[in-house]
Write a protein that holds these residues in place. Structure first.
Motif, PDB file in Angstrom:
ATOM      1  N   GLU A  33      41.980   5.439  38.585  1.00  0.00           N
ATOM      2  CA  GLU A  33      41.861   5.090  40.007  1.00  0.00           C
ATOM      3  C   GLU A  33      40.610   4.261  40.266  1.00  0.00           C
ATOM      4  N   HIS A  37      40.698   0.475  41.940  1.00  0.00           N
ATOM      5  CA  HIS A  37      39.898   0.025  43.082  1.00  0.00           C
ATOM      6  C   HIS A  37      39.043  -1.188  42.705  1.00  0.00           C
ATOM      7  N   LYS A  40      41.216  -4.231  42.721  1.00  0.00           N
ATOM      8  CA  LYS A  40      41.525  -4.682  44.088  1.00  0.00           C
ATOM      9  C   LYS A  40      40.345  -5.432  44.700  1.00  0.00           C
ATOM     10  N   ARG A  65      32.642   6.708  46.519  1.00  0.00           N
ATOM     11  CA  ARG A  65      32.964   5.359  46.976  1.00  0.00           C
ATOM     12  C   ARG A  65      31.754   4.422  46.875  1.00  0.00           C
ATOM     13  N   VAL A  68      32.141   3.354  43.314  1.00  0.00           N
ATOM     14  CA  VAL A  68      33.239   2.393  43.182  1.00  0.00           C
ATOM     15  C   VAL A  68      32.797   1.016  43.668  1.00  0.00           C
TER      16      VAL A  68
END
Length: 547
Positions: A33, A37, A40, A65, A68
């Motif tokens: 995951e 991300h 993206k 986050r 990320v």
């Protein structure tokens, strides 16, 4: 030396479905995951016209986050600009603008306090909450955000998998990030860190603090600071470790609760945290008359010390192999006790400008009162005619060292010697075995009237060992030493000591300190302060605020 993108790529491909990043008691991302991300974000950045080397600012509290967002910008080739979330909004505005950032990723509540007019280069602001747009002045970026899922589907029509993960590794000499230091003696400066400097620190961690898939760590230091970023996030993640984030400065209860639940293999912290653990939980036990007697009896004291060690290690989850402290010196008395307990601790040395590591030694070889030995791919020297005995400025050069300060050539020139060594501003000596001993900051050193060098940190270590003292700062006022002291008011109240008796407390404190100091380092006065001293993210006191 492997590029840390290679390490990250290997872990993602090998442990696709395993957890990688987790907010303690919150959301979690697997390695796969995380990679999704990142992919993206790369599509978004490219579609919006961002180029390699463009600046992306990140101002948010620690979270999965945050991690990320950092890795997405970092692996794209953008220069990431981490900014501490507790900086004043005006400072955040100024640093985003000074860094020439075109994208800002931040928390929703932080965004409400910022002024976009003070950041005219910013095209878009994204939320760490869900990666949505909070502000946009660029139609291309807005259109890219709206069509991101479709673009992702078109690029990976058969789904996104481990074989699609590929990050650039030909950028060693490029600037990876600009880290604005808070500093204890001056205004913030943007430290330019190369990819190779980050890789060097991560390789050192993997070589000398081995970790493996299946292990866990608690990230509690600010990730916008190099210490927390490198050794509580990037290095363990590149070793396959599952990283848990505490989103705010933890209370002792929250921290120990997280440690008990997560059971980390390593604790990375600052000395102040360990000193609080010692003074709050261990010292009261050692002061009990019966225990005090037992600690002086050979054989029996070993049993007492082992029980204390087991209690401390259990409080940190029971799986800890080592406790690493950095950012400041460890109180000598506390260190003496830690040695008696055989606590597996070590004290490292570094600074943002070194991404961040300069000194380290494994706890089994660690020399008391030192901060380790010079790390791999770096050289350290002492600017002194007798480096083993006469303190001089600690200077360094090597792969870890920054490229300079962003848009600040004057500060960059001042930071390096004529032959290219970084001036750390710290004073120290190096013994025959290569152990580095810091005496203090060169800017803090006080020259006495008879020419003696006084290192206030050494006086403060004695002051801080006195009853009721939490912390102190020693300053020079007209060639007289004055100790500014913050007392533990709760403990004073518990012992029935009111304001009317504080003069007696300070008199005893000064008398006790002066008995153990040479004549030129004795205090002439003790002044009480009503609030804890302001600190940097490394928990160093901002000394320049106190005179």
């Amino acid at each position: 030396m492997k590029h840390y993108f290679t390490r990250l790529q290997e872990q993602i491909r090998e442990h696709w479905d395993a957890p990688a990043l987790t907010d303690y008691k919150g959301e979690s991302f697997t390695f796969g995951e995380l990679a999704g991300h990142i992919a993206k974000f790369h599509i978004l950045f490219e579609s919006a016209g961002l180029e390699k080397g463009d600046k992306i600012a990140l101002c948010a509290r620690n979270s999965a986050r945050w991690a990320v967002s950092f890795l997405a910008a970092n692996t794209y080739g953008a220069v990431t600009v981490p900014i501490l979330s507790d900086f004043h909004p005006d400072s955040v505005n100024s640093l985003v603008d000074h860094s020439d950032s075109v994208i800002l990723i931040t928390d929703n509540d932080i965004w409400k306090k910022l002024d976009i007019s003070a950041m005219p280069k910013v095209k878009g602001v994204m939320s760490t909450g869900d990666f949505s747009l909070l502000y946009c002045s660029d139609p291309a970026l807005e259109a890219s955000v709206k069509s991101l899922d479709q673009m992702f589907g078109r690029k990976f029509p058969e789904g996104f998998g481990p074989s699609d993960v590929s990050y650039p590794t030909d950028n060693d000499k490029d600037i990876a990030l600009i880290n604005y230091t808070s500093g204890t003696t001056s205004a913030p400066k943007g430290v330019m860190i190369r990819y190779e400097s980050i890789s060097s620190n991560i390789e050192f961690g993997l070589d000398f603090m081995p970790c493996s898939f299946g292990e866990t760590i608690v990230s509690m230091l600010p990730m916008a600071h190099m210490y927390g970023m490198a050794f509580e996030f990037l290095y363990p993640l590149c070793g396959g470790v599952h990283v848990y984030f505490l989103g705010r400065t933890p209370t002792p209860t929250l921290l120990l609760g997280a440690m008990a639940a997560v059971k980390p293999y390593l604790v990375v912290t600052v000395p102040l945290v360990m000193e609080k653990v010692f003074k709050g939980s261990v010292l009261p036990v050692l002061k009990k008359p019966a225990v005090r007697i037992l600690t002086m009896i050979p054989g029996l004291n070993a049993i007492i010390f082992k029980k204390i060690r087991d209690k401390i290690m259990s409080a940190f989850g029971g799986n800890v192999r080592m406790i690493i402290m950095g950012g400041a010196a460890l109180n000598p008395e506390v260190e003496t006790w830690f040695r008696k307990f055989r606590l597996p601790y070590t004290v490292g040395y570094g600074m943002t400008e070194c991404a961040p590591l300069l000194g380290y030694e494994h706890w089994t070889k660690f020399a008391p009162k030192s901060c380790g030995k010079c790390v791999d791919r770096v050289e350290v020297r002492i600017d002194s005619e007798d480096p083993r005995h006469v303190a001089g400025e600690i200077q360094a050069r090597g792969v870890n060292i920054m490229s300079g300060y962003y848009r600040n050539p004057e500060a960059t020139r001042a930071a390096f010697t004529g032959d290219g060594w970084l001036r750390t501003g710290d004073l120290g000596v190096i013994d025959a075995q290569g152990n580095i001993f810091i005496r203090g900051r060169s800017k803090n050193m006080i020259l006495s009237s008879n020419g003696q060098n006084i290192y206030p940190e050494e006086v403060e270590a004695v002051v801080n060992n006195q009853p009721y003292v939490i912390e102190s700062v020693v300053v020079d006022r007209g060639s007289r030493l004055v100790a500014l002291v913050y007392l533990d008011r709760d403990k004073l109240a518990a012992d029935g000591i009111g304001d009317d008796a504080l003069k007696h407390v300070t008199d005893r404190l000064m008398s006790s300190v002066n008995k153990s100091m040479p004549s030129y380092s004795r205090l002439s006065k003790v002044e009480l302060v009503g609030q804890p001293f302001e600190k940097t993210p490394k928990m160093s006191i901002k000394r320049f605020l106190y005179k």
